[in-house]
Motif scaffolding. Structure first.
Motif, short mmCIF file in Angstrom:
data_model
loop_
_atom_site.label_atom_id
_atom_site.label_comp_id
_atom_site.label_asym_id
_atom_site.label_seq_id
_atom_site.Cartn_x
_atom_site.Cartn_y
_atom_site.Cartn_z
N TYR A 166 0.84 -1.21 0.00
CA TYR A 166 0.00 0.00 0.00
C TYR A 166 0.87 1.25 0.00
O TYR A 166 1.89 1.32 0.71
CB TYR A 166 -0.89 0.03 1.24
N ALA A 167 0.45 2.24 -0.77
CA ALA A 167 1.18 3.51 -0.81
C ALA A 167 1.01 4.26 0.50
O ALA A 167 -0.09 4.36 1.04
CB ALA A 167 0.66 4.37 -1.96
N ILE A 168 2.11 4.78 1.01
CA ILE A 168 2.09 5.64 2.19
C ILE A 168 1.86 7.06 1.67
O ILE A 168 2.81 7.77 1.30
CB ILE A 168 3.40 5.54 2.98
N THR A 169 0.62 7.45 1.60
CA THR A 169 0.28 8.68 0.88
C THR A 169 -0.96 9.32 1.49
O THR A 169 -1.56 8.79 2.43
CB THR A 169 0.06 8.36 -0.62
N ASP A 170 -1.33 10.47 0.94
CA ASP A 170 -2.56 11.14 1.32
C ASP A 170 -3.25 11.62 0.05
O ASP A 170 -2.77 11.38 -1.06
CB ASP A 170 -2.30 12.30 2.29
N TYR A 171 -4.39 12.29 0.21
CA TYR A 171 -5.16 12.70 -0.97
C TYR A 171 -4.36 13.63 -1.89
O TYR A 171 -4.41 13.47 -3.12
CB TYR A 171 -6.46 13.39 -0.54
N GLU A 172 -3.66 14.59 -1.30
CA GLU A 172 -2.94 15.57 -2.12
C GLU A 172 -1.82 14.90 -2.91
O GLU A 172 -1.68 15.12 -4.12
CB GLU A 172 -2.38 16.68 -1.23
N SER A 173 -1.01 14.13 -2.23
CA SER A 173 0.13 13.49 -2.89
C SER A 173 -0.34 12.49 -3.94
O SER A 173 0.19 12.45 -5.06
CB SER A 173 1.01 12.79 -1.85
N ALA A 174 -1.33 11.67 -3.59
CA ALA A 174 -1.83 10.67 -4.54
C ALA A 174 -2.43 11.32 -5.77
O ALA A 174 -2.15 10.92 -6.91
CB ALA A 174 -2.85 9.77 -3.86
N SER A 175 -3.24 12.35 -5.57
CA SER A 175 -3.89 13.01 -6.71
C SER A 175 -2.87 13.77 -7.56
O SER A 175 -3.00 13.83 -8.80
CB SER A 175 -5.02 13.94 -6.25
N ASP A 176 -1.86 14.36 -6.93
CA ASP A 176 -0.80 15.03 -7.70
C ASP A 176 -0.08 14.03 -8.61
O ASP A 176 0.18 14.32 -9.79
CB ASP A 176 0.22 15.67 -6.76
N THR A 177 0.25 12.86 -8.06
CA THR A 177 0.93 11.84 -8.86
C THR A 177 0.05 11.39 -10.01
O THR A 177 0.52 11.22 -11.15
CB THR A 177 1.28 10.63 -7.97
N ILE A 178 -1.22 11.19 -9.76
CA ILE A 178 -2.15 10.74 -10.81
C ILE A 178 -2.22 11.77 -11.93
O ILE A 178 -2.18 11.42 -13.12
CB ILE A 178 -3.54 10.48 -10.20
N HIS A 222 3.77 -0.88 10.80
CA HIS A 222 4.88 -0.18 10.16
C HIS A 222 5.16 1.21 10.71
O HIS A 222 6.11 1.85 10.26
CB HIS A 222 4.62 -0.09 8.65
N ARG A 223 4.29 1.69 11.61
CA ARG A 223 4.49 3.00 12.23
C ARG A 223 4.64 4.12 11.19
O ARG A 223 5.53 4.98 11.30
CB ARG A 223 5.74 2.97 13.13
N VAL A 224 3.77 4.11 10.19
CA VAL A 224 3.91 5.09 9.11
C VAL A 224 3.20 6.40 9.42
O VAL A 224 3.40 7.40 8.72
CB VAL A 224 3.39 4.51 7.77
#
Length: 254
Positions: free
Chosen positions: A12-24, A78-80
């Protein structure tokens, strides 16, 4: 993007809405063939039990933690430090907002009914007027695969939103990687939720990880078996991971 492996099954990606949507959006602008899954507990259990789904998850470039229990597992093992899940329907809105600013093209594939597909398309047109809907398509049969990569590529779409239900949508996306020149997002219930044909759980139930209970109350005959089996199996996997920590893979950097 950093990933965390959950139950030795899915990265699973360690991400949030902003980072994930920016990458997309970045991948979409470059017209890269890029697969995005939003997998809650049901999707993870499918990957454990279904070889075709497991293979699909290995091909996807980004898998976001759609459910709160997935986020809890990532934080516990994983303490992410994830502060929120990345819920597919909400991620869809973030992507559409940024696609609107970039004037990108969207292709819609799926929907429970033609009415759902049409209402979702109208929602996008009314809410994100700079987004071009390059095409929409729905299979006559649930297990059909009649949409060709050429149809999507010729439409000019930058992003394909796929709402065919798990695991059909994920397997389809995985099979189209390197064929469809666009980002393909398997977002399932986003079609029905944003079309207004299915109610979403209240925010407090979503935050508490109880969205499954709300959906079960809405559709008990269709969903009781899924949630009884998948939630029970998830608890089993969680406890097994605690008992046998040597099975655990470390966080993966990519």
């Amino acid at each position: 993007m950093r990933n965390a492996n959950v139950f030795n099954a899915i990265n699973y990606a360690i991400t949030d809405y902003e980072s994930a949507s920016d990458t997309i959006i970045q991948q979409a602008e470059q017209r890269n063939s890029y697969g995005v899954f939003a997998l809650p507990v049901h999707g993870l259990v499918e990957a454990v039990q279904n070889p075709a789904m497991r293979e699909a998850t290995r091909k996807a470039q980004m898998i976001v933690p759609d459910g709160q229990p997935i986020r809890w597992a990532m934080n516990f093992f994983h303490r992410v430090g994830l502060k929120d899940r990345v819920y597919g329907p909400t991620l869809t809105l973030h992507v559409l907002k940024k696609a609107n600013a970039k004037e990108l093209g969207i292709f819609l594939y799926g929907g429970n009914t033609e009415e759902t597909l049409d209402k979702f398309a109208n929602f996008i047109r009314n809410t994100y007027p700079n987004v071009t809907i390059c095409g929409q398509y729905r299979e006559e049969k649930a297990d059909g695969n009649t949409l060709s990569a050429d149809t999507i590529n010729n439409s000019g779409a930058h992003i394909v939103l796929v709402g065919r239900g798990c695991p059909r949508q994920e397997i389809w996306v995985a099979n189209q990687l390197d064929k469809v020149n666009a980002v393909m997002m398997a977002v399932g219930a986003a079609f029905s939720f944003h079309a207004g044909t299915v109610k979403q759980a209240p925010a407090w139930m979503q935050a508490a990880g109880l969205e499954w209970l709300f959906r079960l109350l809405m559709e008990p005959q269709r969903l009781w078996k899924r949630y009884l089996l998948t939630n029970g199996y998830f608890i089993y996997l969680f406890l097994k991971e605690i008992i046998t920590p040597n099975r655990r893979e470390k966080t993966v950097n990519q």
